[in-house]
Design a protein around this motif. Structure first.
Motif, PDB file in Angstrom:
ATOM      1  N   GLY A 122      -2.804  12.011   3.475  1.00 39.19           N
ATOM      2  CA  GLY A 122      -3.624  10.810   3.360  1.00 39.19           C
ATOM      3  C   GLY A 122      -2.928   9.610   2.748  1.00 39.19           C
ATOM      4  N   CYS A 123      -1.743   9.795   2.168  1.00 39.67           N
ATOM      5  CA  CYS A 123      -1.055   8.695   1.467  1.00 39.67           C
ATOM      6  C   CYS A 123      -0.007   8.045   2.371  1.00 39.67           C
ATOM      7  CB  CYS A 123      -0.373   9.205   0.199  1.00 39.67           C
ATOM      8  SG  CYS A 123      -1.549   9.846  -1.019  1.00 39.67           S
ATOM      9  N   LEU A 124       0.070   6.726   2.316  1.00 43.22           N
ATOM     10  CA  LEU A 124       1.037   5.981   3.122  1.00 43.22           C
ATOM     11  C   LEU A 124       2.435   6.132   2.531  1.00 43.22           C
ATOM     12  CD1 LEU A 124       1.559   3.963   5.450  1.00 43.22           C
ATOM     13  CD2 LEU A 124       1.111   2.113   3.829  1.00 43.22           C
ATOM     14  N   GLN A 125       3.360   6.649   3.359  1.00 41.86           N
ATOM     15  CA  GLN A 125       4.725   6.927   2.898  1.00 41.86           C
ATOM     16  C   GLN A 125       5.741   5.872   3.326  1.00 41.86           C
ATOM     17  OE1 GLN A 125       5.313   9.973   1.000  1.00 41.86           O
ATOM     18  NE2 GLN A 125       3.095   9.659   1.002  1.00 41.86           N
ATOM     19  N   SER A 126       5.455   5.179   4.421  1.00 41.44           N
ATOM     20  CA  SER A 126       6.490   4.305   4.981  1.00 41.44           C
ATOM     21  C   SER A 126       5.873   3.170   5.791  1.00 41.44           C
ATOM     22  CB  SER A 126       7.418   5.123   5.891  1.00 41.44           C
ATOM     23  OG  SER A 126       8.363   4.293   6.538  1.00 41.44           O
ATOM     24  N   TYR A 127       6.524   2.022   5.742  1.00 45.45           N
ATOM     25  CA  TYR A 127       6.202   0.931   6.657  1.00 45.45           C
ATOM     26  C   TYR A 127       7.017   1.114   7.937  1.00 45.45           C
ATOM     27  CZ  TYR A 127       4.133  -1.523   2.624  1.00 45.45           C
ATOM     28  OH  TYR A 127       3.369  -1.890   1.545  1.00 45.45           O
ATOM     29  N   LEU A 128       6.819   0.221   8.915  1.00 45.15           N
ATOM     30  CA  LEU A 128       7.595   0.206  10.159  1.00 45.15           C
ATOM     31  C   LEU A 128       8.386  -1.095  10.179  1.00 45.15           C
ATOM     32  CD1 LEU A 128       4.763   1.369  12.594  1.00 45.15           C
ATOM     33  CD2 LEU A 128       6.483   2.803  11.467  1.00 45.15           C
ATOM     34  N   LEU A 129       9.699  -0.986   9.965  1.00 47.40           N
ATOM     35  CA  LEU A 129      10.502  -2.179   9.714  1.00 47.40           C
ATOM     36  C   LEU A 129      11.678  -2.319  10.672  1.00 47.40           C
ATOM     37  CD1 LEU A 129      10.737  -1.832   5.819  1.00 47.40           C
ATOM     38  CD2 LEU A 129       9.022  -3.097   7.128  1.00 47.40           C
ATOM     39  N   THR A 130      11.952  -3.567  11.032  1.00 48.32           N
ATOM     40  CA  THR A 130      13.209  -3.946  11.674  1.00 48.32           C
ATOM     41  C   THR A 130      14.160  -4.406  10.575  1.00 48.32           C
ATOM     42  OG1 THR A 130      12.516  -6.227  11.916  1.00 48.32           O
ATOM     43  CG2 THR A 130      11.939  -4.721  13.711  1.00 48.32           C
TER      44      THR A 130
ATOM     45  N   SER B 161       0.800  -1.231   0.000  1.00 51.52           N
ATOM     46  CA  SER B 161       0.000   0.000   0.000  1.00 51.52           C
ATOM     47  C   SER B 161       0.834   1.281   0.000  1.00 51.52           C
ATOM     48  CB  SER B 161      -0.930   0.012   1.221  1.00 51.52           C
ATOM     49  OG  SER B 161      -1.904  -0.997   1.121  1.00 51.52           O
ATOM     50  N   ILE B 162       2.161   1.187  -0.115  1.00 51.32           N
ATOM     51  CA  ILE B 162       2.992   2.394  -0.131  1.00 51.32           C
ATOM     52  C   ILE B 162       2.566   3.287  -1.301  1.00 51.32           C
ATOM     53  CG2 ILE B 162       5.331   3.284  -0.574  1.00 51.32           C
ATOM     54  CD1 ILE B 162       5.101   2.341   2.227  1.00 51.32           C
ATOM     55  N   GLY B 163       2.386   4.574  -0.995  1.00 51.87           N
ATOM     56  CA  GLY B 163       1.981   5.528  -2.022  1.00 51.87           C
ATOM     57  C   GLY B 163       0.483   5.627  -2.207  1.00 51.87           C
ATOM     58  N   GLU B 164      -0.264   4.693  -1.614  1.00 52.56           N
ATOM     59  CA  GLU B 164      -1.723   4.716  -1.786  1.00 52.56           C
ATOM     60  C   GLU B 164      -2.373   5.664  -0.772  1.00 52.56           C
ATOM     61  OE1 GLU B 164      -3.775   1.022  -1.866  1.00 52.56           O
ATOM     62  OE2 GLU B 164      -2.471   0.127  -3.381  1.00 52.56           O
ATOM     63  N   ARG B 165      -3.503   6.271  -1.190  1.00 54.33           N
ATOM     64  CA  ARG B 165      -4.261   7.126  -0.287  1.00 54.33           C
ATOM     65  C   ARG B 165      -5.113   6.226   0.608  1.00 54.33           C
ATOM     66  NH1 ARG B 165      -4.793  12.180  -0.463  1.00 54.33           N
ATOM     67  NH2 ARG B 165      -4.339  12.389  -2.682  1.00 54.33           N
TER      68      ARG B 165
ATOM     69  N   LEU C 135      -5.033  14.444   6.291  1.00 52.86           N
ATOM     70  CA  LEU C 135      -4.306  13.822   7.400  1.00 52.86           C
ATOM     71  C   LEU C 135      -2.828  13.588   7.079  1.00 52.86           C
ATOM     72  CD1 LEU C 135      -5.267  12.529  10.282  1.00 52.86           C
ATOM     73  CD2 LEU C 135      -4.360  10.485   9.218  1.00 52.86           C
ATOM     74  N   THR C 136      -1.983  14.033   7.981  1.00 57.68           N
ATOM     75  CA  THR C 136      -0.541  13.768   7.905  1.00 57.68           C
ATOM     76  C   THR C 136      -0.093  13.282   9.281  1.00 57.68           C
ATOM     77  OG1 THR C 136      -0.100  15.361   6.141  1.00 57.68           O
ATOM     78  CG2 THR C 136       1.740  14.829   7.589  1.00 57.68           C
ATOM     79  N   ILE C 137       0.757  12.255   9.292  1.00 60.95           N
ATOM     80  CA  ILE C 137       1.342  11.752  10.550  1.00 60.95           C
ATOM     81  C   ILE C 137       2.854  11.783  10.415  1.00 60.95           C
ATOM     82  CG2 ILE C 137       1.565   9.826  12.150  1.00 60.95           C
ATOM     83  CD1 ILE C 137      -1.163   8.822  11.206  1.00 60.95           C
TER      84      ILE C 137
END
Length: 447
Positions: free
Chosen positions: A319-327, A276-280, A286-288
């Motif tokens: 509103g768009c997903l920019q990043s995952y949370l990764l180890t 879903s990276i890049g998807e709204r 909304l920005t986080i």
């Protein structure tokens, strides 16, 4: 409680222990290893109806080691930090590595991503507090609440806690880093009654600095008022309506986002946000942001659990997903780079396009204000969301009456996209700084 000089001496001593453990691992054939040692001391007291229930003094330590031998990983931990126990832990980790299968994705984080000179984020604010003083603080909160109103008939207690400690992390890339921290908190939970009805509610305060806690008297009054406001709740008809999550429960919505974009769920295809990276995925307002380096922040850190320097970045942008949370491990599984989130997130800041709670209620008009959530009915694979809730029915922008015994349901994908307003009434007591959140419509099951 230690002062800055003595805790720095303690950290230096523990750093020597970490170096020894890394040498032991190397001498037993490990090609690489990482070691973390955390130590914590402090006290916790609880009172109920003005009487002391518990007084606990803590002085805990723990070591965790992971080592890698011919592509195999072995891990062990111990709460005993004596030299003999440390040697036994290394031996145990080596023995485990001899029997585990080869995993090409396992291993230390890449050296160029590590933080070798962490900045001081001002997380250490020790406070000299005796058990008697701690009892007085808890008791003041509780007794203030009990005297607030004749309908406050009982207490589930008050708890005061004050802890200080440090973490040391080292690995065979030559990284050896540490930081001290403190955490102080006060909680008060009260029970109100009116006729046959009884209701419970609470309030709490938490900070790195003791002086920044809400005063005990104020906290007690707030806890009493919260319980009183819930008296004589009604049931509402089953319907679809707008739902406003008050700031102190709104962070749970983003907690589900964290699960959905965490590497472990992504590489197992156990998330509704795979690829879903890049998807709204939210409304475009909304920005986080993730802000790891906020001074005195409750979720600030100069390095993560793998020694990686975190990044200040946008998780959601318009509103768009920019990043995952990764180890490091999940990143390798996904063909990506670690985001410095081993051990969790760092101070999420949610943007606001709404005002305070009063303004948010006016914007909603008529609907449900949720102040408590119950149960764990959330499926991160499908996004299906169904939880018990309590709160207040709102009419014409005004709170009309308390409600209970309801269930709210939707799908997280729809909830995210129909999140029309986020408030500026920020709750500062956790790792996610968010205000109240207005969802355009959810299924509410009542009578």
């Amino acid at each position: 409680m230690e002062n800055k000089q003595s805790i720095e001496q303690s950290m230096e001593h523990v750093k020597q222990s970490v170096s020894k453990v890394l040498e032991m691992a190397k001498s037993l054939g490990a090609q690489s290893a990482e070691v973390s040692i955390s130590k914590m001391q402090g006290l916790s007291v609880s009172t109920r109806m003005g009487e002391v229930e518990t007084v606990e003094f803590n002085n805990d330590g723990a070591l965790g080691i992971s080592l890698y031998k011919d592509g195999r990983k072995g891990s062990a931990s111990t709460a005993d930090l004596s030299e003999k126990a440390l040697q036994q832990s290394v031996n145990a980790a080596v023995n485990i590595a001899n029997y585990t299968s080869v995993d090409p994705f396992a291993g230390l984080a890449d050296k160029e991503l590590l933080e070798f000179e962490p900045e001081d984020l001002d997380l250490y604010h020790p406070q000299q507090i005796s058990a008697d003083q701690a009892i007085d603080i808890a008791r003041e909160a509780e007794l203030t609440a009990l005297q607030r109103d004749a309908r406050i008939v009982n207490s589930d207690g008050a708890n005061f806690a004050s802890y200080e400690g440090f973490k040391v992390y080292g690995n065979s890339h030559g990284q050896l880093v540490a930081y001290p921290s403190t955490r102080h908190s006060l909680t008060c939970m009260m029970i109100a009654a009116s006729g046959e009805d009884m209701q419970r509610d609470y309030n709490y305060t938490v900070s790195r600095e003791f002086a920044q806690l809400t005063p005990a008297k104020s906290l007690g009054e707030q806890a009493a008022d919260a319980a009183l406001e819930r008296l004589n709740p009604r049931k509402i008809a089953t319907q679809k309506c707008p739902v406003l999550f008050r700031a102190d429960v709104a962070n749970s919505i983003f907690g589900h986002l964290i699960s959905a974009i965490s590497g472990g769920n992504l590489y197992r295809n156990s998330s509704f946000l795979v690829d879903s990276i890049g998807e709204r995925i939210f409304s475009d307002h909304l920005t986080i942001e993730e802000r790891p380096f906020i001074k005195r922040g409750l979720a600030s850190s100069a390095f993560d659990a793998e020694g990686v320097k975190p990044i200040q970045r946008e998780i959601i942008k318009n509103g768009c997903l920019q990043s995952y949370l990764l180890t490091s491990y999940s990143a390798r599984k996904l063909g990506l780079q670690t985001t410095g989130n081993a051990g969790g997130i760092h101070n999420w800041q949610v943007s606001a396009n709404g005002g305070d709670l009063t303004a948010m209620l006016e914007a909603m008009g008529t609907g449900l204000l949720v102040t408590e959530l119950m149960g764990q009915g959330v499926n991160v694979v499908t996004g299906d969301y169904s939880r018990g809730a309590a709160g207040f029915w709102v009419e014409n922008g005004q709170i009309a009456y308390p409600v209970s015994e309801i269930t709210i349901a939707a799908n997280l994908k729809d909830m995210f996209k129909s999140l029309v307003l986020s408030g500026n009434d920020y709750d500062l007591r956790g790792s996610i700084k968010t205000g109240s959140l207005l969802i355009e419509q959810m299924q509410v099951s009542g009578q």
